[in-house]
Design an enzyme around this catalytic site. Sequence first.
Site, PDB file in Angstrom:
ATOM      1  N   GLY A  99       0.747  -1.283  -0.055  1.00 13.97           N
ATOM      2  CA  GLY A  99       0.037  -0.031   0.108  1.00 13.97           C
ATOM      3  C   GLY A  99       1.046   1.440  -0.022  1.00 13.97           C
ATOM      4  O   GLY A  99       0.587   2.128  -0.714  1.00 13.97           O
TER       5      GLY A  99
ATOM      6  N   ASN B  81      -7.406   4.996   9.068  1.00 13.88           N
ATOM      7  CA  ASN B  81      -6.797   3.769   9.927  1.00 13.88           C
ATOM      8  C   ASN B  81      -6.824   3.716  11.568  1.00 13.88           C
ATOM      9  O   ASN B  81      -6.911   2.667  12.065  1.00 13.88           O
ATOM     10  CB  ASN B  81      -5.313   3.378   9.423  1.00 13.88           C
ATOM     11  CG  ASN B  81      -4.559   4.781   9.367  1.00 13.88           C
ATOM     12  OD1 ASN B  81      -4.900   5.579   8.748  1.00 13.88           O
ATOM     13  ND2 ASN B  81      -3.325   4.577   9.963  1.00 13.88           N
TER      14      ASN B  81
ATOM     15  N   GLN C  44      -7.618   0.772   3.916  1.00 12.41           N
ATOM     16  CA  GLN C  44      -8.443   0.393   5.059  1.00 12.41           C
ATOM     17  C   GLN C  44      -9.797   0.230   4.654  1.00 12.41           C
ATOM     18  O   GLN C  44     -10.405  -0.572   5.503  1.00 12.41           O
ATOM     19  CB  GLN C  44      -8.419   1.478   6.126  1.00 12.41           C
ATOM     20  CG  GLN C  44      -7.003   1.658   6.882  1.00 12.41           C
ATOM     21  CD  GLN C  44      -6.890   0.485   7.763  1.00 12.41           C
ATOM     22  OE1 GLN C  44      -7.718  -0.178   8.252  1.00 12.41           O
ATOM     23  NE2 GLN C  44      -5.697   0.047   8.068  1.00 12.41           N
TER      24      GLN C  44
ATOM     25  N   SER D  17      -4.089  -2.773  -0.394  1.00 11.55           N
ATOM     26  CA  SER D  17      -2.694  -3.353   0.008  1.00 11.55           C
ATOM     27  C   SER D  17      -3.540  -4.862   0.598  1.00 11.55           C
ATOM     28  O   SER D  17      -4.430  -4.859   1.194  1.00 11.55           O
ATOM     29  CB  SER D  17      -2.165  -2.728   1.204  1.00 11.55           C
ATOM     30  OG  SER D  17      -1.116  -3.433   1.910  1.00 11.55           O
ATOM     31  N   ALA D  18      -2.853  -5.965   0.045  1.00 11.42           N
ATOM     32  CA  ALA D  18      -3.238  -7.157   0.413  1.00 11.42           C
ATOM     33  C   ALA D  18      -3.435  -7.726   2.006  1.00 11.42           C
ATOM     34  O   ALA D  18      -4.262  -8.371   2.251  1.00 11.42           O
ATOM     35  CB  ALA D  18      -2.558  -8.359  -0.323  1.00 11.42           C
ATOM     36  N   HIS D  19      -2.449  -7.422   2.737  1.00 13.70           N
ATOM     37  CA  HIS D  19      -2.141  -7.767   3.989  1.00 13.70           C
ATOM     38  C   HIS D  19      -3.280  -7.376   4.934  1.00 13.70           C
ATOM     39  O   HIS D  19      -3.542  -7.654   5.972  1.00 13.70           O
ATOM     40  CB  HIS D  19      -0.843  -7.654   4.613  1.00 13.70           C
ATOM     41  CG  HIS D  19      -0.608  -6.508   4.871  1.00 13.70           C
ATOM     42  ND1 HIS D  19      -0.622  -5.685   6.258  1.00 13.70           N
ATOM     43  CD2 HIS D  19      -0.066  -5.183   4.346  1.00 13.70           C
ATOM     44  CE1 HIS D  19      -0.361  -4.527   6.382  1.00 13.70           C
ATOM     45  NE2 HIS D  19       0.212  -4.307   5.124  1.00 13.70           N
TER      46      HIS D  19
ATOM     47  N   THR E 189      10.680  -8.391 -11.144  1.00 13.21           N
ATOM     48  CA  THR E 189      10.052  -9.712 -11.235  1.00 13.21           C
ATOM     49  C   THR E 189       8.789  -9.868 -10.609  1.00 13.21           C
ATOM     50  O   THR E 189       8.806  -9.797  -9.395  1.00 13.21           O
ATOM     51  CB  THR E 189      10.909 -10.779 -10.701  1.00 13.21           C
ATOM     52  OG1 THR E 189      12.480 -10.915 -11.554  1.00 13.21           O
ATOM     53  CG2 THR E 189      10.600 -12.288 -10.977  1.00 13.21           C
TER      54      THR E 189
ATOM     55  N   CYS F 155       4.160   7.458  22.975  1.00  5.56           N
ATOM     56  CA  CYS F 155       5.080   6.440  23.640  1.00  5.56           C
ATOM     57  C   CYS F 155       5.427   5.406  22.912  1.00  5.56           C
ATOM     58  O   CYS F 155       6.311   4.583  23.100  1.00  5.56           O
ATOM     59  CB  CYS F 155       4.786   6.259  25.149  1.00  5.56           C
ATOM     60  SG  CYS F 155       4.470   7.964  25.976  1.00  5.56           S
TER      61      CYS F 155
END
Lengths: 389, 389, 124
Positions: free
Chosen positions: A71, A151, A179, A199-201, A237, A325
């Site tokens: 992404g 997100n 998202q 984005s695939a994940h 590739t 933090c």
Amino acid sequence: MKRVYFDYAATTPLDKEVLEKMIPYFSEKFGNPSSIYSEGREARKVIDEARQKVANSINANANEIFFTGGGTEADNWALKGVAFANKNKGNHIITTVIEHHAVLHTCEYLEKHGFEVTYLKVDEYGLIDIEELKTLIKDTTILISIMFANNEIGTVQPIKEIGQIAKEKNIYFHTDAVQALGNVPIDVRDLKVDLLSISAHKIYGPKGIGALYVRKGVKVDNLVHGGAQERKKRAGTENTPAVVGFGEACYLAVTDLLKRNQKTEELRDYLIKSILSTVPNVQLNGHPTKRLPGNANISFEFIEGESLLLSLDLVGISASSGSACTSGSLDPSHVLLAIGLIHEIAHGSLRVTLGKNTNKEEIDYLLEQLPPIVQRLRDMSPLYIQGGK
Amino acid sequence: MKRVYFDYAATTPLDKEVLEKMIPYFSEKFGNPSSIYSEGREARKVIDEARQKVANSINANANEIFFTGGGTEADNWALKGVAFANKNKGNHIITTVIEHHAVLHTCEYLEKHGFEVTYLKVDEYGLIDIEELKTLIKDTTILISIMFANNEIGTVQPIKEIGQIAKEKNIYFHTDAVQALGNVPIDVRDLKVDLLSISAHKIYGPKGIGALYVRKGVKVDNLVHGGAQERKKRAGTENTPAVVGFGEACYLAVTDLLKRNQKTEELRDYLIKSILSTVPNVQLNGHPTKRLPGNANISFEFIEGESLLLSLDLVGISASSGSACTSGSLDPSHVLLAIGLIHEIAHGSLRVTLGKNTNKEEIDYLLEQLPPIVQRLRDMSPLYIQGGK
Amino acid sequence: MYTDKVMEYFQNPKNVGEIKAADGVGEVGSPACGDIMRMYLEIEDNIIKDVKFKTFGCGAAVATSSMATEMIKGKTIEEAEKITNKMVVSELGGLPQEKIHCSVLAEQAIRAAIKDYKSKQENN
Ligand SMILES: Cc1ncc(COP(=O)(O)O)c(C=O)c1O
Ligand SMILES: Cc1ncc(COP(=O)(O)O)c(C=O)c1O
Ligand code: FES
Ligand code: FES
């Protein structure tokens, strides 16, 4: 200890079905799709099939889909590609203050290279103001980049209205839909989107692969130069197993989407309502209804996010926070600050994101564990005075 | 039909052992390594371990290794990153005419953006002339990018001597080692290399992942902007399974390297000698000894590469060619032209690349099938006159 | 990320709370930075008899507060003043680089509390 995962907006497990489809392309059918012998031709064929599935999931044509390494690369490509390819027309870009860093830091890069970027504010719910957007458009505006869904707080923008305005003004419109895919129906034709990142994940597909939808006719420079892959638009590739997995994940992501969403929303609303009614001094961040089905973002006054996450982790719960933090940086989430939260409230935010397999038992476990942890951290906090401020 | 694969320079099958190490990180241990809960910390840990293995394979420090989406991205990053970060020092880059397109097309891009690129010629074996390199260096030279080993003809450059010169002149030296890793021992300290590109799928690792070695202290701009991953140098959610696989592949690639090479070279030499002695009007391309152990590149006069590849494919053999026809472009391989081949000879070239599991039976099968195919194509060719030219 | 010892001190911090009529109180940090540490000292004959703290901050902030209070309890003021953030960090078995600034807070909070004690003494 049993672990409960509530960070599906960060990343999702690869679907077992998807992995199964990928497996043959790792070691057996591993041929380079640019080769003309049969192993190569076979790889080419499955890549084309996957491209079609990805296209179908957003109602695009297959030849408008270009695979990338994720992404982030898709966002970088969309912004830099459009900016440099169209700089003869103008140098002005409009985006928002709540974009993902993949967009924001790319904009900063473009500012260093002669482009002017306007960052739209958002209201307390994280929504942009369509009227304000209209007034910001100039003769030199070449690109509007506004994320589909945020997100952190899950707010979903009025994409169709933005698309309409961009079209009328003849300005390219890019949306970061990383998202949104698999959580909101997406139809690039109906929404009049020119470029869209995914984005695939984030949808139970493999990591390391994403795609940029580029509407036919849109002028965009290459980002990664080299071989003639992806119809000479993106070199490298081809990652055949990941492409196959992405195609399958897209197919699954849009199948029964509305039914899945209904269940997810019910659980999410139950979670939010329960926390708001049992823990004092809390507030929901983001829009009450225009939000991603699986997103709950809640601020707990007087406590700090990292301590909360660590405490939850110790009882087996994985979640996320907008606290500075956690990231080791100085400022808390730019998104939480943008919707008007003061620093200490932003620090005490918790993002709980639900996935397609999240069930009521998991929610109940969180609801059981969370209040005493919050109380313990508050008892330790110099900001906390029993019974509220 | 049994198939025999002779295109290991294009891509390799994922090693079963490597896949096995990757499997747990797809669906079980899928946590985002940027997260602080235990799933995330576990991912972080295995990424660090893999980074160390990659570093070991080239004698670098782990903090000098940055993962990318592949070899192409690593090349793009090295060149663009060094060029833009050091443009205050100069705008001149030296490379060679036989680089991979990932380098050449990036150089063309840089030429459009104010950089001056000198393309070193090579001799008939594909070797650069060190003395010529020295004379080309100017006050404005900021980068020398010369590939370690060529992907088509296998010629290995005098990297250590180039590194020495670059160091003396205080110029950054990048080498594209995508074809070298796992085939030639690499020691970045000894070779005095500043940046080095590698790619996992060429060494029995997964596709879609590569790395750039950046020596500590080298100034390089980011290519992909966004999140704080890879110590803020390369954004994008880490591809944990691919990183793990790359680490393992690197480890295996350098284990027993010299022993493996000995076997491969024997087979390769047997192949070359047999073809040269049984088929008339052929010639070996590349250097007789300074070449990759598994590379054989042979030109067959009077025939055209695509026809040869298709014929071989029909008998189950996968190989590659420098013919323009295979790529659908007009000019045959820029590498073959650069070593002085005339167009029609370049068209008739065959690249046979051996892998770690290539055996004598496979070579013998090729030796049995190839001559009659060549004869048949020659009989069909208007250029061919029985008994030679 | 954190050592086991840091996690142990984060999970079971010692000396959390307040001392009602403390002899010295020190507060450092600011909510805007995401960290505040307040330190309470009970001092008798130049010896730190009791110490309590409250912390709004990350795991490292909580763990270093706790460790620092343990390190000064029973010590003389002069000894307590010699405690540095480095000593606290090394007692905890180390901290990630980006968390070192949290340990500085503990050192500063102790000094601020001692300073408060001293100025109260002078005013008496
Ligand atoms: C809105 C948004 N944009 C972009 C990205 C980047 O995607 P990736 O991690 O695949 O590079 C993410 C997630 O990390 C995201 O949530
Ligand atoms: C010499 C050389 N450089 C760069 C590349 C590009 O690597 P990747 O395919 O991983 O992007 C290749 C192979 O394709 C290569 O052989
Ligand atoms: S208190 Fe914020 S990083 Fe430690
Ligand atoms: S003869 Fe058809 S492409 Fe070359």
